[in-house]
Design an enzyme around this catalytic site. Structure first.
Site, PDB file in Angstrom:
ATOM      1  N   CYS A 129       0.424  -1.085   0.178  1.00 40.17           N
ATOM      2  CA  CYS A 129       0.495   0.202   0.011  1.00 40.17           C
ATOM      3  C   CYS A 129       1.141   1.297   0.084  1.00 40.17           C
ATOM      4  O   CYS A 129       1.420   1.333   0.872  1.00 40.17           O
ATOM      5  CB  CYS A 129      -0.762  -0.367   0.848  1.00 40.17           C
ATOM      6  SG  CYS A 129      -1.697   1.484   1.898  1.00 40.17           S
TER       7      CYS A 129
ATOM      8  N   CYS B 157      -0.496   3.651   1.743  1.00 41.72           N
ATOM      9  CA  CYS B 157      -0.299   3.740   3.337  1.00 41.72           C
ATOM     10  C   CYS B 157       1.383   4.254   3.922  1.00 41.72           C
ATOM     11  O   CYS B 157       1.161   4.534   4.801  1.00 41.72           O
ATOM     12  CB  CYS B 157      -0.561   2.880   3.968  1.00 41.72           C
ATOM     13  SG  CYS B 157      -1.399   1.623   3.307  1.00 41.72           S
ATOM     14  N   ASP B 158       2.517   3.610   2.848  1.00 43.13           N
ATOM     15  CA  ASP B 158       3.639   3.992   3.462  1.00 43.13           C
ATOM     16  C   ASP B 158       4.925   4.308   2.753  1.00 43.13           C
ATOM     17  O   ASP B 158       5.430   4.518   3.062  1.00 43.13           O
ATOM     18  CB  ASP B 158       4.433   2.104   3.382  1.00 43.13           C
ATOM     19  CG  ASP B 158       3.345   0.864   4.408  1.00 43.13           C
ATOM     20  OD1 ASP B 158       2.910   1.926   5.652  1.00 43.13           O
ATOM     21  OD2 ASP B 158       2.954   0.183   3.412  1.00 43.13           O
TER      22      ASP B 158
END
Ligand code: NAP
Length: 331
Positions: free
Chosen positions: A133, A136-137
């Site tokens: 992701c 997200c990261d």
């Protein structure tokens, strides 16, 4: 007992909830304890959902769908389903907190989960440089080098997004042509931070505590190379999340839940399926939303054809005496 329980809170689940709530079926949506909102919670801008000409952020779109469902009376719980007992008139849905919901109909809209490369080091270094992701990261990889694996829309979208943070984004694909849409390809080809590496497969992910590089094997002549990267974003597609219904619902050869023709009806009366879990082909937020609509309407027709005493037991309104049974109630 409830008339309808919807499992899943992506575009299919929430759209089913909007329709079911507007039909006064008082749906309960079991939205997952961690992954509520589905895959769009992990995306950035959604540019192809009709009605948003300027685009909309994935999480904002999901919040709007949730608000719309709640406005009409859908109840949403953030919990996981651990077990399903679907046979019989009353379906039993076991929740992570130990509650057992009972319902006359279930809409199963659990979406899909990311595919893995299948390397031992991928699991070991998950969260330590290996990610599924970018939204997200991605921010952890400022001024770093990262590799994105895959050649579909997800891979190209992730690669483009990661150029906001990383200095170099290697896009590693096992063939010499992408399957991503032309618009995504044009964007990736035009981005000076993206370096496309064709005909390569990931054979190793290196690093003791954090990712330090990957080993690549040519799909053309088996030669091996290594690439120094601090991040590996795996974007090689997703598989339908069907583990809760194995042995109960029929599956297709592609692993999706089998439904009757263009309907959402599964092999068990009163159980309907919608979204990516039935769709091996299109997998779009819009098609999932349409599929959620179909499931809600199918469930509505199913309920309308049940004997009054059963409906009333589940908190529903009895049919007027002499009212016709809906034509679509053939499940
Ligand atoms: P996908 O279209 O199935 O593409 C998966 C990619 O990963 C393919 O290029 C495939 O290679 C590669 N791949 C699969 N297994 C692999 C392995 N073991 N090792 C290396 N490479 C592997 O999946 P997706 O990109 O996640 O997209 C899924 C659906 O969502 C599509 O319908 C897509 O259009 C849609 N989507 C849309 C958007 C958008 O419109 N904004 C964004 C993301 C996704 P091959 O090409 O060789 O098979």
């Amino acid at each position: 007992m409830r008339q309808i329980v919807i499992i899943g809170s992506g575009p299919a689940g929430y759209t089913a909830a909007i329709y079911a709530a507007r039909a006064n079926l008082k749906p309960l949506v079991i939205a997952s304890s961690v992954e509520f909102g589905g895959e769009l919670m992990k995306t950035t801008e959604v540019e192809n959902f009709p009605g948003f000409p300027e685009g909309i952020m994935g999480p904002d779109l999901m919040m709007k769908m949730q608000e719309q469902a709640e406005r009409f009376g859908a109840e949403i719980v953030y919990d996981d389903v651990t077990k399903l007992e679907l046979a019989g008139e009353v379906k039993r849905i076991h929740r992570g907190d130990g509650t057992v919901e009972e319902a006359l109909t279930v809409i199963y809209a659990t979406g899909s989960e990311y595919r893995k490369l299948g390397l031992a080091d991928e699991t070991r270094l998950s969260g330590y440089g290996v990610s599924w992701c970018a939204t997200c990261d991605g921010a952890f990889f400022k001024q770093k080098k990262v590799a994105v694996i895959g050649g579909g829309d997800s891979a190209l979208e992730e690669a483009t997004f990661l150029t906001r943070f990383a200095d170099v984004v290697y896009l590693v694909h096992r063939r010499d042509a992408f399957r991503a849409s032309a618009a995504m390809q044009d964007r990736a080809f035009a981005d000076p931070k993206i370096q496309i590496l064709w005909n390569l497969e990931v054979a190793h992910i290196y690093g003791d505590e954090k990712v330090t590089g990957i080993g690549l094997t040519s799909t053309v002549d088996d030669t091996e190379t290594t690439l120094d990267v601090q991040g590996v974003f795996v974007a090689i597609g997703a598989d339908p999340r069907t583990h809760l219904v194995h042995g109960q619902l029929d599956l297709t050869a592609e692993g999706t839940i089998a439904v009757d023709g263009r309907s959402s009806r599964t092999n068990i009366p009163g159980v309907f399926a919608a979204g990516d879990v039935v769709d091996p082909t299109y997998k779009q937020a819009v098609t999932a939303a349409g599929s959620g609509t179909v499931a809600a309407l199918d469930a509505e027709h199913f309920l309308a054809a049940l004997p009054n005493e059963v409906l009333v037991r589940a908190g529903g309104d009895p049919r007027e005496p002499g009212a016709p049974v809906p034509a679509a109630a053939t499940v």
